[in-house]
Design a protein around this motif. Structure first.
Motif, PDB file in Angstrom:
ATOM      1  N   ALA A   1       0.834  -1.205   0.000  1.00 35.45           N
ATOM      2  CA  ALA A   1       0.000   0.000   0.000  1.00 35.45           C
ATOM      3  C   ALA A   1       0.868   1.255   0.000  1.00 35.45           C
ATOM      4  O   ALA A   1       0.530   2.253  -0.641  1.00 35.45           O
ATOM      5  CB  ALA A   1      -0.928  -0.012   1.207  1.00 35.45           C
TER       6      ALA A   1
ATOM      7  N   VAL B   1       1.904   2.032  -3.512  1.00 38.18           N
ATOM      8  CA  VAL B   1       0.840   2.696  -4.264  1.00 38.18           C
ATOM      9  C   VAL B   1       0.763   4.173  -3.861  1.00 38.18           C
ATOM     10  O   VAL B   1       0.704   5.067  -4.713  1.00 38.18           O
ATOM     11  CB  VAL B   1      -0.519   2.003  -4.017  1.00 38.18           C
ATOM     12  CG1 VAL B   1      -1.643   2.778  -4.684  1.00 38.18           C
ATOM     13  CG2 VAL B   1      -0.478   0.571  -4.521  1.00 38.18           C
ATOM     14  N   ARG B   2       0.796   4.439  -2.550  1.00 41.01           N
ATOM     15  CA  ARG B   2       0.674   5.823  -2.091  1.00 41.01           C
ATOM     16  C   ARG B   2       1.868   6.671  -2.502  1.00 41.01           C
ATOM     17  O   ARG B   2       1.700   7.763  -3.038  1.00 41.01           O
ATOM     18  CB  ARG B   2       0.536   5.875  -0.568  1.00 41.01           C
ATOM     19  CG  ARG B   2       0.749   7.289  -0.042  1.00 41.01           C
ATOM     20  CD  ARG B   2       0.392   7.450   1.399  1.00 41.01           C
ATOM     21  NE  ARG B   2       1.311   6.731   2.250  1.00 41.01           N
ATOM     22  CZ  ARG B   2       1.126   6.548   3.548  1.00 41.01           C
ATOM     23  NH1 ARG B   2       0.037   7.028   4.129  1.00 41.01           N
ATOM     24  NH2 ARG B   2       1.987   5.881   4.271  1.00 41.01           N
TER      25      ARG B   2
ATOM     26  N   ALA C   1      -5.565   0.126  -1.357  1.00 38.22           N
ATOM     27  CA  ALA C   1      -4.378   0.598  -0.630  1.00 38.22           C
ATOM     28  C   ALA C   1      -4.785   1.551   0.490  1.00 38.22           C
ATOM     29  O   ALA C   1      -4.264   1.476   1.608  1.00 38.22           O
ATOM     30  CB  ALA C   1      -3.413   1.288  -1.591  1.00 38.22           C
TER      31      ALA C   1
END
Lengths: 442, 442
Positions: A212, A215-216, A241
Motif C-alpha cells: 500500500a 501505491v501511495r 491501498a
C-alpha cells in the motif's frame, strides 16, 4: 426502489422513518448510518434497502460488520450478495465468518468465482496477495493501441480497473504498464510496448502495508501484483491501498495508546468489546509497573530519611514517560511510513540520545529555580541531575525498542508508549534515589 | 542521462558513487534516498540528476525539503523546475518558502500559470481548495460520448486526471460525473448526461481532511471541488487525498505522543529540530504535573503516617495514565476517521464510564490478592477502591476531553494522552489519599 418483500408487510412507525431517511441518503451516508446502529436495528435497516443498493452498501461496510449481517440475515439473501462481491472483498469477509457459514457461502458460488476466491485465501493474511483483485485487465506485447482499447472496452465491468493495464510478455510476465490515458492519446496504430512505462510491481507475498505504501508513495491508480517469476497475478488498486493504510493506522494508533485495535467503527463495539481490547494490556502494564513498588521498597530508608523526595516522584515519572512516549511515537510513525529502516538503529538512537540530553538540560535549567524555592537547593540539585538522566534514558529506550522490535518481527507499536513509560518509570526511580543518596549524603 | 553541466567538472569519488547509485534507482527510491541525506549532500545529489528526472523527483519530495532545495540551488534551475510543477504542488511549496523567494518564483511564471497558482493561495490553509488541482477536464451537458472522448484525448496532459470527468450545466454547475471507463463502454452516440452518475463533490472551503475522507470512503479516483453555488473549481485526486491523510495521521500521531509533528522525513530533521518539536510540550506538561506535588504536599500528614502508601503511587498513576490514554487514543482516532461526531459526546462518555468501571473492577479483583500479600489487607482495600475510581475517572476524562476539544475547534490529538494522563495523575492522587484517610482512619 422496492424493499425486500419479506419485511414489507408490517413496519413499526420508527422503521418507516428510518426507511424514509435512508432512501434520501447516498451510499456512503447509509454505510455511516449502519455503522452507528446496534446489531438488531442494523439488520432490519439493511433489509429495508432495495436490492441493488444493498449490494453497494454491503461492499463498503467493514468486514466485521459484513460478517454480523451475514449471520443475521436469511441465507438466500446473503448468498446473492456474496456472489455479487469482488473476490478480494469476499476473501476479507470469509476471514471474519465462522467456518460453517464460510463453507456454505463458498459452496453457493459458481466454480469460476469459487476458484478466484479460494486462490486469494491461499496467500498469507496481511499479504498483498490476499488484498489484490485477481480480475485484472492486461494486454500482450505486440498488441496495437487500438487493439488494446477494444480489449478494454470488451472487458468492461469484469475487471477491477482498466486505468492501469499491465503489458505481458511470454508466460504472463509483466514487462511494463500502460495507462488508459496514455492509450487514449497515443497513435492507434502504435504497439503497446512502445507506449508503455516500466512497471512498478509488488509481489503477492509482500506485506500489505508495504504494498500500500508503494501505491501511495508513487501516486498510482493501481499496481500489478506478481509472483516470484514476475508473472501477473492480480492488481492492487488505490482504494484497496487506502483501506489497508487506514486499518494499519488504526492498529498503530490503538497499540501506541495501549489497547488492541477494534477493527470496526467505535460505536458498533460493545462495552465488553472495549473492555476486552484493553484489559489484558492494563494487567500486563500493572505487572510491569509493580517493579516500581520493588524499587521504592529497596530505597525505603532513603525515602524515610527525606520524605520530601516522595513529593516529586509523580512529576519525574510523568516527565520520563512523556519524553519516552514522544520518542517512541515519532519512531513508530517514521518506521510505518518508511522514513527510517531497521538498519538505522544506531543513527536514530544517537540522535535521540543527544535530543534527550538537550531536553533534560533545558528542563533542568528552567525548573531549578522553582524547585529550589519549593524544596530547597539540595533537592533541586537532585531533581536537576535526575531529569537530565531520565530524559536521556527515555529517548534512548523510546527510540531503540521500536526499531529492535521491528527487527525481530514484532509490531513496533505494541512495545511503544505504555511499555516504554513503565520501563522508564522503574529505571527513573533508580536514578532518582541513587542521585539523592550521593547528593544528600543519605 | 546527462548531469547538469555545472557540476560535471570535478566530482569527488563518493559523489561519483552516489551518481552511479542514483542512476540505477527508480524515482521513488531517489526520493527516499534524498529524504535520508543531510542538507548539503542532498543539494549536490539533486544536481546530479538529469533534468527531466529532477522534475519528477522534485514533485514527490516533501514541501519542506523542496523549499530547502530551492534555497540551496541556483535560481535559474529552480525557476524551471517551479514552472514544471502542478499548481497545487506549487502552492504547497510557496507556503514553505520565505516571502522574497516565493515572490521571485511567482514572478518568473507566465501569466496563466501565475493566475492558477495564486487562485489556490486564496483558499484557507488546510482547505480542500488549497489542495485541489485547478486543471480539470470537464464536458458540457449535451455532449455525446464520442465527443467527450475526443475532448479528453485533446486535453491530454494538460489536466490532472481524465478518469473522472464532471458534467457541467449552465454556469459551470456540476450536474454529475462520468468516468472514462463508462465513456469507453458506452454507445458513442449517447449523451453524457444519460451515462453520468450523481456527483459526489466537496466544497473548496471544506477542511482538507474531510475532503480526503470523502475520496477514501467512496473509493473515488477523484472528486470535483465546487464553490457554494456548486460551480466547478477543480478536482481533488486520490493521490492528493492519500498525501493529506498521511500528513494528518503524522500530526495526530505526534500530538498523541506529546510533540509537534515534524512535517518532513525523520532523518532530515536536525537534533535541534527534534528538541524544538518536543520541549514546549514537556515544559507545559511539567507545569501541569507540578499539581501532583501540590496534592502530595497537601496530604503530607497522611503520607508520613503510612509511608507504605508512597510505594504504590507510581503504579496507580501509571495505571490511570494508561487507562486514560487508551480511551483518548481510541476516541481521537474515531473522530479522525469520522466514526464518531461531536454530537455523540454523551453516548461515548456513557460507554467509556461503564468500560472504566468494568476495567477497574477487573484490575481490583485480580490485584487484591497480591497487594494484600505485599502490603496487608487494609492497604489492599485502599488500592482496590482507588483503582476503580482512577479507571472510571481516566476513561471519562480520556473520552470527553477530545470530543469537547473538537467542539471548540481544537485538534483533539493536542489534548490527548499526555495532558489527560497528567490531569488523571493529579485527581488520582486526590482519590488515593482520600480513600486512604477513610479506610485507614488517619
Amino acid at each position: 426502489m422496492r424493499a425486500h418483500p419479506d419485511v414489507r408487510t408490517e413496519l413499526p412507525r420508527d422503521l418507516e422513518d428510518l426507511q424514509h431517511r435512508i432512501a434520501g441518503m447516498d451510499t456512503q451516508e447509509v454505510v455511516d448510518e449502519l455503522g452507528r446502529l446496534g446489531d438488531q436495528r442494523r439488520a432490519v435497516a439493511f433489509r429495508l434497502l432495495p436490492k441493488g443498493r444493498a449490494v453497494e452498501v454491503f461492499e463498503d461496510l467493514d468486514p466485521a460488520i459484513q460478517a454480523e449481517l451475514v449471520e443475521a440475515l436469511r441465507s438466500e439473501a446473503t448468498a446473492e450478495i456474496f456472489a455479487a462481491l469482488d473476490p478480494d472483498d469476499r476473501a476479507s469477509l470469509l476471514d471474519e465468518l465462522p467456518a460453517g457459514v464460510a463453507a456454505r457461502l463458498l459452496g453457493g458460488l459458481g466454480p469460476d468465482e469459487r476458484a478466484l476466491t479460494t486462490a486469494l485465501l491461499g496467500y498469507p493474511e496481511d499479504s498483498a496477495g490476499r488484498r489484490m483483485s485477481p480480475r485484472v485487465a492486461s494486454v500482450r506485447r505486440g498488441t496495437t493501441v487500438s487493439g488494446a482499447l477494444d480489449a478494454l472496452r470488451r472487458a468492461g465491468d469484469d475487471v477491477e480497473t482498466i486505468y492501469t493495464v499491465p503489458v505481458l510478455g511470454p508466460g504472463r510476465v509483466v514487462e511494463g504498464v500502460v495507462s488508459l490515458r496514455r492509450l487514449l492519446v497515443s497513435d492507434p496504430g502504435a504497439l503497446v510496448e512502445d507506449v508503455m512505462s516500466p512497471a512498478v510491481t509488488v509481489e503477492a507475498t509482500d506485506d500489505q502495508e508495504h504494498a500500500a505504501n508503494v501505491v501511495r508513495d508513487g501516486g498510482y491508480v493501481a499496481v500489478p501484483v506478481v509472483d516470484h517469476e514476475h508473472r501477473l497475478l492480480g492488481v492492487l488498486t488505490v482504494d484497496d491501498a487506502m483501506r489497508i493504510l487506514e486499518a494499519e493506522d488504526d492498529e498503530d494508533s490503538a497499540r501506541v495508546g495501549g489497547s488492541e485495535p477494534l477493527r470496526r467503527p467505535y460505536l458498533t463495539v460493545s462495552v465488553l468489546g472495549l473492555v476486552r481490547a484493553r484489559v489484558v494490556w492494563l494487567l500486563l502494564l500493572i505487572v510491569a509497573a509493580s517493579l516500581t513498588v520493588g524499587v521504592q521498597s529497596y530505597f525505603e530508608a532513603e525515602l524515610d530519611a527525606v520524605v520530601a523526595l516522595a513529593l516529586f516522584i509523580p512529576l519525574l515519572i510523568g516527565t520520563g514517560g512523556n519524553a519516552g512516549s514522544q520518542a517512541a511515537t515519532t519512531v513508530v510513525r517514521a518506521l510505518a511510513v518508511g522514513d527510517i529502516r531497521r538498519g538505522d538503529l544506531l543513527r536514530v538512537v544517537g540522535r535521540e540520545m543527544l535530543t534527550g540530553l538537550l531536553l533534560g538540560t533545558v528542563l533542568a535549567a528552567v525548573g531549578f529555580g522553582p524547585a529550589a524555592w519549593v524544596a530547597g537547593v539540595q533537592i533541586a540539585q537532585v531533581l536537576a541531575i535526575t531529569v537530565v538522566g531520565v530524559c536521556l534514558l527515555a529517548t534512548t529506550v523510546g527510540s531503540s525498542i521500536p526499531i529492535l522490535a521491528r527487527r525481530v518481527g514484532i509490531d513496533p507499536a505494541i512495545v511503544a508508549a505504555p511499555f516504554i513509560s513503565t520501563f522508564v518509570d522503574t529505571l527513573g526511580l533508580v536514578i532518582y534515589f541513587s542521585v539523592a543518596k550521593v547528593v544528600l549524603g543519605i
